[in-house]
Design an enzyme around this catalytic site. Structure first.
Site, short mmCIF file in Angstrom:
data_model
loop_
_atom_site.label_atom_id
_atom_site.label_comp_id
_atom_site.label_asym_id
_atom_site.label_seq_id
_atom_site.Cartn_x
_atom_site.Cartn_y
_atom_site.Cartn_z
CB CYS A 197 -18.27 12.34 3.71
SG CYS A 197 -19.83 11.95 4.54
CB CYS A 253 -24.85 10.72 6.58
SG CYS A 253 -25.74 12.17 7.21
CD GLN A 311 -26.22 8.73 3.27
OE1 GLN A 311 -25.13 8.95 2.77
NE2 GLN A 311 -27.28 9.45 3.00
#
Length: 390
Positions: free
Chosen positions: A165, A169, A212
């Site tokens: 991305c 992450c 995340q």
């Protein structure tokens, strides 16, 4: 975010003056223990060559891209692919676009031809065009379509998928986890004690900060649930009407988490499905009472006494009706009723201003490790210690 040293991708192609071995990428193991994924940062202007070195050296056939070049007015990723009639030269690599098409309103497929030292290879790129940074797509269908198409393009070779991305992450971790669980299902390797929470932790050991946010975890949770439901339905015609008897899985995620009917859904006996809270097969239709066969002793002898005993035995009904315990005790306390309906009491003492609530909002999650409360994520550079502690 720098890569973890234990699983860092080390480049050797073009290792000469000016070409180091570093790239911000990590290997992530697949279901068979092989290096199935390369989770990497989106290319920057000065890392374009390193990115194509990675693609060529490790024989990558498919690239999954979960961001756009520009998001919210900020540059998120440098364009590393060619445009129509406009070849792209990056160092010794020549990239041309042979085909570009939309698979659905969210996903674009590009077929690239990459040439290096007179050798040419085809590399496919799948780009998710509407996945917000640190957010989630509107529903899991197109994410599943993306990983399915990637595996179709990949074929059966051992080459890793390259997934990125912007930072490599959050969104990258979601895609890797979805494909990982899908491979477990396809190869029938789901362990009895399967825990999505444990899978996420294992992936985070290999790529820091993969997945995340809480929102991304919730999205992943329901995407995996949908995969399990589809696998159940495809496995046996007995479950073809399963959706008609269950709360929708992701049409409205918030209503699923807070639904008053969630506790009433029958849970499967298998720990595999229970660990991700997939609604189980509908219970058999039964009345409030059911029949039980009475056990009779064999006649002990003959004669009048034995005949009397035999007649007494025959007078005993063969069947008796048993009322379920839940219906016999209507005067149970609220706590007892909650326990019978499958509710798990929540220890409020564990909660705090920085703690997560249960994924299913106090509904039974059936042993999901995420019930262990962890700190709220604070961003890609300041993660909660519990997420990264191994």
């Amino acid at each position: 975010m720098p890569p973890d040293d234990q699983t860092r991708v080390i480049l050797s192609l073009l290792q000469e003056e000016g070409h180091g071995d570093y790239i911000n990428g990590n290997f992530i193991r697949g279901t068979d223990g092989s290096q199935a994924y390369i989770a990497t940062q989106g290319p920057l202007p000065h890392t374009l060559l390193d990115f194509w070195r990675l693609i060529w050296e490790f024989g990558v056939k498919v690239i999954l891209m979960a961001c756009q070049e520009m998001e919210n007015g900020r540059k998120k990723c440098e364009r590393y692919w060619a445009l129509q009639q406009e070849p792209l030269q990056i160092g010794p690599f020549c990239i041309t676009l042979t085909r570009e098409m939309w698979l659905n309103p969210d996903i674009k497929l590009r077929i690239l031809q990459v040439t290096f030292q007179k050798e040419s290879r085809s590399v496919s790129q799948l780009q998710y065009m509407s996945w917000p940074d640190r957010g989630v797509p509107s529903n899991p269908d197109n994410v599943l379509a993306m990983v399915e198409k990637a595996r179709h393009l990949q074929g059966s070779g051992p080459n890793p998928l390259c997934v990125h991305c912007s930072a490599g992450c959050g969104r990258t971790g979601v895609l890797c986890t979805v494909d990982y669980v899908r491979q477990l299902l396809l190869t029938q390797m789901i362990p009895p004690n399967f825990s999505l929470f444990s899978v996420v932790l294992e992936i985070r050991k290999q790529r820091p900060l993969a997945i995340q946010t809480e929102e991304q975890y919730r999205f992943l949770y329901h995407t995996v649930s949908q995969m399990f439901l589809s696998a159940i339905q495809n496995a046996s015609p007995h479950y073809q009407n399963l959706k008609e008897n269950c709360v929708p899985l992701y049409d409205d995620a918030l209503s699923l988490w807070t639904s008053q009917n969630l506790n009433a859904i029958a849970r499967p006996s298998s720990g595999v499905l229970r660990s991700i809270s997939v609604p189980g097969p509908p219970a058999l239709s039964m009345a409030d009472t059911y029949a039980v066969v009475q056990k009779r002793a064999a006649p002990a002898g003959t004669g009048a006494g034995a005949g009397a005993r035999a007649r007494g035995t025959e007078d005993t009904p063969l069947y008796s009706q048993v009322t379920p315990r839940a219906w016999r005790h209507q005067a149970l306390s609220e706590d007892a009723r909650g326990a019978q309906q499958g509710r798990v009491p929540v220890d409020e003492s564990l909660a705090g201003p920085g703690a997560y609530e249960d994924v299913a909002d106090r509904a039974q999650t059936g042993g999901l490790g995420f019930n262990l409360r962890i700190g709220r994520p604070k961003g890609p550079r300041d993660p909660p210690a519990e997420w990264t502690r191994v």
